[in-house]
Scaffold this active site. Structure first.
Site: not given
Length: 285
Positions: A76, A112, A137-138, A230
């Protein structure tokens, strides 16, 4: 443009993504709208690649006529230098989870943040928001931190194994939301004792990385606990929290609402969020 109206070729780039619900969510919604919507997994683990392959994968996707891509762990942030433009959300968050490929340009977005915010409003609408502890904290953590502060959390304490990455996010949040809104945590038991809520954005608790990011003894019934994983829908952290009576939020709503927005960005068509929620529930039933 006429091609994208009727047919969509999308994909997800990430590591260990075989269990992802995203392809089914997109394809099912495409079918319901009469679109030819094909969604492929581009799994770095299966291809025996790492994020250094991103330049090649992006070029290949463009050559093969992909309409857009979703991007997940661990890409990301690594993808950003390879893009032509970023949306304001992606710029602020410093992470991208959706890339639209159009007119020879690669435009990065972040759904997100919106996804977590929508889930939080629906699942924990009236909780206390004075002090919140966030694990991680990614790329996803950055989006969730933005969403939490936008939803009125007064002070966010971040715990991150990579101190430099954690501090960079704290600095960015304080610049964006105001001094003192975010801090890097060093004493987890103390921070948990003062917290109203806890959010896990680390991969700890996923099917392929079992465990919990916070010891069970640090939880207490007054705390609310939110999760972005999830698969499984009930992580060890959520199971521990529910066992002592905490209010909880699983990762399902974030998964669905980030997909709703990504579907709209990639296809150019509005998505039916309720239909996508129902479909997600049926897959986890």
């Amino acid at each position: 443009m006429s091609q994208s109206k009727h047919s969509v070729l999308a994909g997800l780039i990430g590591a260990g993504i075989q269990a992802s619900r995203t392809p089914a969510l997109h394809e099912h919604e495409g079918d319901a709208q009469g679109l030819r919507y094909l969604y492929r997994l581009i799994d770095l683990d299966q291809l025996k690649l790492d994020s250094s392959a991103l330049p090649d994968l992006l070029s290949a996707a463009e050559r093969m006529g992909y309409t857009g891509l979703n991007i997940t762990f661990p890409c990301k942030q690594a993808i950003i230098p390879l893009l032509d433009e970023l949306s304001p959300e992606a710029t602020g968050i410093g992470a991208v989870n959706t890339v639209v490929l159009k007119d020879g340009k690669r435009v990065g977005h972040n759904t997100d943040c919106l996804g977590f915010g929508e889930g939080f409003r629906r699942g924990l609408p009236d909780v206390q928001r004075r002090q919140v502890v966030q694990m991680g904290a990614g790329g996803a953590g950055s989006a969730v931190a933005h969403a939490l502060l936008a939803e009125g959390v007064e002070r966010l304490t971040l715990f991150e194994v990579d101190a430099a990455r954690g501090q960079a996010l704290v600095d960015s949040l304080n610049q964006h939301f105001g001094a003192g809104r975010a801090a890097l945590g060093t004493d987890l038991p103390n921070a948990m004792a003062e917290a109203d809520g806890l959010v896990n954005t680390t991969p700890i608790g996923m099917a392929k990385l079992p465990g919990t990011p916070v010891p069970q003894e640090l939880l207490r019934p007054e705390l609310w606990v939110a999760e972005i994983i999830y698969f499984p829908l009930e992580t060890e952290l959520l199971r521990d929290a529910r066992a002592i009576g905490c209010r909880t939020l699983d990762g399902g709503t974030m998964a669905v609402f980030q997909a709703v927005k990504a579907f709209e960005l990639i296809s150019g068509h509005s998505a039916d969020a309720d239909r996508m929620m129902a479909h997600f529930a049926s897959m986890n039933g």
